[in-house]
Structures are given as C-alpha cells and as structure tokens.
Design a protein around this motif. Sequence first.
Motif, short mmCIF file in Angstrom:
data_model
loop_
_atom_site.label_atom_id
_atom_site.label_comp_id
_atom_site.label_asym_id
_atom_site.label_seq_id
_atom_site.Cartn_x
_atom_site.Cartn_y
_atom_site.Cartn_z
N ALA A 81 46.18 16.74 -79.72
CA ALA A 81 45.36 15.97 -78.74
C ALA A 81 45.05 14.66 -79.17
CB ALA A 81 44.32 16.73 -78.48
N ALA A 82 44.39 14.37 -80.59
CA ALA A 82 43.88 13.39 -81.04
C ALA A 82 45.10 12.03 -80.74
CB ALA A 82 43.61 13.18 -82.31
N PHE A 83 46.34 12.40 -81.01
CA PHE A 83 47.39 11.48 -80.76
C PHE A 83 47.61 11.21 -79.63
CE2 PHE A 83 52.02 10.98 -79.57
CZ PHE A 83 52.11 9.67 -80.24
N ALA A 84 47.66 12.18 -78.62
CA ALA A 84 48.02 11.70 -77.29
C ALA A 84 47.05 10.85 -76.58
CB ALA A 84 48.21 13.10 -76.36
N ASN A 85 45.63 11.41 -76.95
CA ASN A 85 44.73 10.49 -76.16
C ASN A 85 44.35 9.42 -76.75
OD1 ASN A 85 44.22 12.73 -74.60
ND2 ASN A 85 42.81 13.99 -76.03
N GLY A 86 44.54 9.37 -78.22
CA GLY A 86 44.37 7.82 -78.89
C GLY A 86 45.36 6.84 -78.18
N THR A 87 46.59 7.28 -78.12
CA THR A 87 47.68 6.60 -77.43
C THR A 87 47.33 6.28 -75.96
OG1 THR A 87 49.42 7.64 -78.63
CG2 THR A 87 50.24 6.57 -76.82
N ILE A 88 46.92 7.10 -75.28
CA ILE A 88 46.60 6.96 -73.91
C ILE A 88 45.20 5.87 -73.68
CG2 ILE A 88 45.32 8.06 -71.87
CD1 ILE A 88 47.10 10.50 -72.32
N ALA A 89 44.21 6.04 -74.64
CA ALA A 89 43.10 5.12 -74.81
C ALA A 89 43.62 3.66 -74.99
CB ALA A 89 42.32 5.56 -75.90
N GLY A 104 37.88 2.17 -81.11
CA GLY A 104 37.38 3.22 -80.41
C GLY A 104 38.60 4.24 -79.94
N ALA A 105 39.63 3.66 -79.84
CA ALA A 105 40.90 4.13 -79.49
C ALA A 105 41.49 5.21 -80.70
CB ALA A 105 42.23 3.47 -79.21
N VAL A 106 40.87 4.84 -81.76
CA VAL A 106 41.12 5.79 -83.10
C VAL A 106 39.93 6.89 -83.30
CG1 VAL A 106 41.62 5.85 -85.45
CG2 VAL A 106 42.52 3.97 -84.16
N ALA A 107 38.73 6.37 -83.14
CA ALA A 107 37.75 7.36 -83.67
C ALA A 107 37.24 8.28 -82.62
CB ALA A 107 36.77 6.51 -83.82
N VAL A 108 37.30 7.92 -81.11
CA VAL A 108 36.75 8.54 -80.29
C VAL A 108 37.75 9.86 -79.99
CG1 VAL A 108 36.06 8.88 -78.08
CG2 VAL A 108 35.10 7.11 -79.23
N PRO A 109 39.04 9.46 -79.83
CA PRO A 109 40.13 10.85 -79.72
C PRO A 109 39.90 11.75 -80.68
CG PRO A 109 40.84 8.69 -79.03
CD PRO A 109 39.57 8.34 -79.63
N ALA A 110 39.69 11.09 -82.00
CA ALA A 110 39.75 12.27 -83.05
C ALA A 110 38.40 13.15 -83.14
CB ALA A 110 39.63 11.40 -84.48
N ILE A 111 37.20 12.37 -82.71
CA ILE A 111 36.00 13.25 -82.72
C ILE A 111 36.12 14.16 -81.71
CG2 ILE A 111 33.53 12.91 -82.23
CD1 ILE A 111 33.84 9.80 -83.45
N PHE A 112 36.68 13.63 -80.26
CA PHE A 112 36.55 14.58 -79.10
C PHE A 112 37.51 15.71 -79.41
CE2 PHE A 112 34.43 12.11 -75.57
CZ PHE A 112 33.34 11.85 -76.27
N ALA A 113 38.66 15.55 -79.99
CA ALA A 113 39.66 16.63 -80.34
C ALA A 113 39.13 17.69 -80.98
CB ALA A 113 40.79 16.13 -80.78
N ILE A 114 38.28 17.25 -82.18
CA ILE A 114 37.66 18.39 -83.05
C ILE A 114 36.56 18.83 -82.18
CG2 ILE A 114 36.28 18.65 -84.92
CD1 ILE A 114 37.99 16.53 -86.40
#
Length: 452
Positions: A81-89, A104-114
């Motif tokens: 999910a972090a990969f997909a959403n980081g790519t999308i962001a 942001g495209a790195v940190a936020v998808p990682a945080i939100f996936a967890i």
Amino acid sequence: MDPASTISARIADYACRFSYRDLSDEVIAYAKLLLLDLLGAALAGVDTEEGRAVTRMIADMGAGGRAPVWRSGLTTSPAHAAFANGTIAHAQEMDDFNGCDHSGAVAVPAIFAIAEAEAIDDAERVLTAMALGYEFGVRMLDALGGYRAHNNPGWHSTGTCGAIGAAVAAAKMLKLDATTTRHAIGLAGNAMGGTWSFLADGTMAKRANAGRAAENGVTAAYLARAGFTGPAQVFEAEWGGIFNTFTSEPAYPERFFDGLGCEFGLLRSGIKPHASCRGAHSATDSALRIRAAVGDHRHIDRVLIRCSKVNFRTLGNRDPQTRLAAQMSLPYCVASAFVFGTSGLDDFEQPRFDDPTLRRFLERVAIEIDPAITGETPAIVEATLDSGERRSEQTPIGLGDPANPMSPAEVVTKYFQLATRSLSQDSAARLRALVDGIDRGGSVLEILGLLR
C-alpha cells in the motif's frame, strides 16, 4: 565500533525521545497544510496511467490485506500500500518539494499504510511521525552534501534519502524502541535506491521511486519489529556505507544533528503552484509575467531560455513526447505559460499536450547554457516581440518556496482542484475539514476512510 555510538543509533535515540510536545504551533500548522496538499496531489494521481498501473499490479499480485490502495477498493499489505500510494501521490508532479526532494509522497503513504494496518487513530502520533519523516529525509540529503552532490552521480534523492525518512516515520508509528528503530534505519539504508535513468525517455519510473522509498521504510520497520537486524554502520561503514557509496563529494555527518530540535526540516518543504518539476517554476513565473505585460502570446516572435549547465541537463528537452518529459522540460513549461497563461495539470494532458498552437509556439522557444548562470540559479526568459522589443525576466525565488510561499487560501484552492478529480465536492470538503481539525481531536481513521 560500538553500535550504540553510530549515526543510526543517535538518530534512533532522538526519534524515540521526540514527542508531539516538541512540535511548535508553526510546525503543526504547516504539517497540516503539507498533508492537505499531499492528499490533493494523491487524489489527482489516482486516475493516471501510473495510478491505474499500480492498482492493476496489486490486483494481479493478489489483493487482500489490512491497508488500501487509495480510491481503488483494493486492500493489500502495508508495504505494498505504501508503494502504490507513494507512486500515486507523485504521479502528477504536484506533491511538495525541497525535502529529501519529494518528502510528502514518501512519508505520508508510509505513515497512513501503518495507521490503517494497525488501526491507529492517534493524530498526535501521525503528526509526530510526519515531522520525523520529513526531518531525516532532508537531513540525509544534507549529509550527502546536498541535492547536486548526491544527484549528479545519477541517484534520485526521493528514492534514496526518502527511504531513511520513511523508516524513521514508520518506526515511530509502530512505537519501536531505540535499538529496533536503529535496525529499521539500517535495513532501509541497506536497500535504498532509485536513479535518474527515467529522464532519458520520460518514463514512469520517477513516480515509482517515491513509492519504493515509502515501501522500503515500511518494510524495514516491520522487519525490525519482527527481530530482523540491520547494519548499525549503515552510514559510516568504510565499504558499502552510504557516505562512501551514494555521493561523489565529501559527506557531512554532522548535518544530521546540527540544529536538530530547533530547526525543522518540514518547514523547508515547498508547495507547488505549477504541475512541473520545481526547477522549471521560476522560468514559468517569468513567462507568466511577460505574458501579462504584453497581453498575448501572439505578440511574441521568439523566446530564448538561458540556464545553468545542470538545469540544461535536467530540463533542456525541447521535444517532450510524454507527460513526464514535458513536466521536466523548460521549453515546454515556458511555452505552455505563454500560450495558455497557465501551468496546471490540464496543460500537460490531452488535448493541450498536442495542441497545434502550443506545438508551433514551442518551435519558437530556444534554450542554451549560459556560463554566467550556475547551479540552481533560475533561468532567464527572454522574449522578442513582433515589434522587435525584447523583454527579459529572471525570477529569483519561484512561487511556492517557503521564502515565497503560496498563501493558505491558494493551497486550499489547489487542493480542491486536485482532490475533486477523485472525490465529490462534498467529500473533498469533508476531507479538508478533517485534516484542518486533526490536531484538535480529529480522527485519523475518518481521513483514511475517505481515501479508501
């Protein structure tokens, strides 16, 4: 070397001691603005070629898990999910800049996936992890000598330095102790990567570098929590350490810690007004000012862009054939500004991408290296009018930089323009209200629910 005295150990100790109480009101307010901006960029990235491709990949690999791919209806593992959403962001090139590059495209998808996977409805933890992710992503870049020192050999700092920020943020979300956080940092550093090879043909790989960094951080944190160990000397090891591998210049380890806790890396990130590489923004601003002064692009006979050698290498493409190539092209960005008077997402998509007027005007735009312009110094845009008059503009600091910021109202306007590509106006307004109130008892899980 004693593992407890390594750089990764010092970072881990700091991250574990750092709490929400250490965030100033200024940092909290800007973190919320960056979060809103990032979510807008991500929602605009859902229905792109990149967004559709990563969603298909998740479906093909076997969907199912505890974390969603945003706005797809699919769930998967936190790392995927972090990969997909980081790519999308990062898919629309509208996410923030000046951090690890695109923090942001790195940190936020990682945080939100967890947060999704662990059902964490703790806004203070989210904002604290976000501050730490931005902090150590940009400080990793500082320690490597800065943007050009690290990127000149071919590394893309969003993918490399971003992984360190993502690992620290992910470790904070999982409440790892200092030793386990050190292992997570070591594992992320051991696996970090991403290059500028995408620039040669304008492919989607640039977007994936943000996703890979987010995925790397999440995977490293979960591995460490499971008992997997990482190299304590991931930064300073004589053979294979980051400092001896990822830069052609001297490294500056002290930059990880100079001013730490007093100067916040998150405040160095800027918010984009234009849908292009940040390096093109000053020239775009210059072109827009010339256009406003002369009234119409039809009065312009030819344009010359004079830029530095490094910006010519990155942004000198005069004939971009893909959306990303256009976003990384000074001539295209300047031509779009002159012809359409804008530089938003529509200007890099059909029908404008192949608009005959734009393409004819692009033939009038020349670009050359000016030896007097060095490094990141903005380009000079010179327009010769059909009357023979010449107008020249050089914008020292483009709009969106913290030194020349967009107003909060402008950021909100941008957010709605982007978010409503995936959400209804009412849902976008609800998401905006939830982000605005996240530090006042707001629900993280409600935010995540709207993203599903």
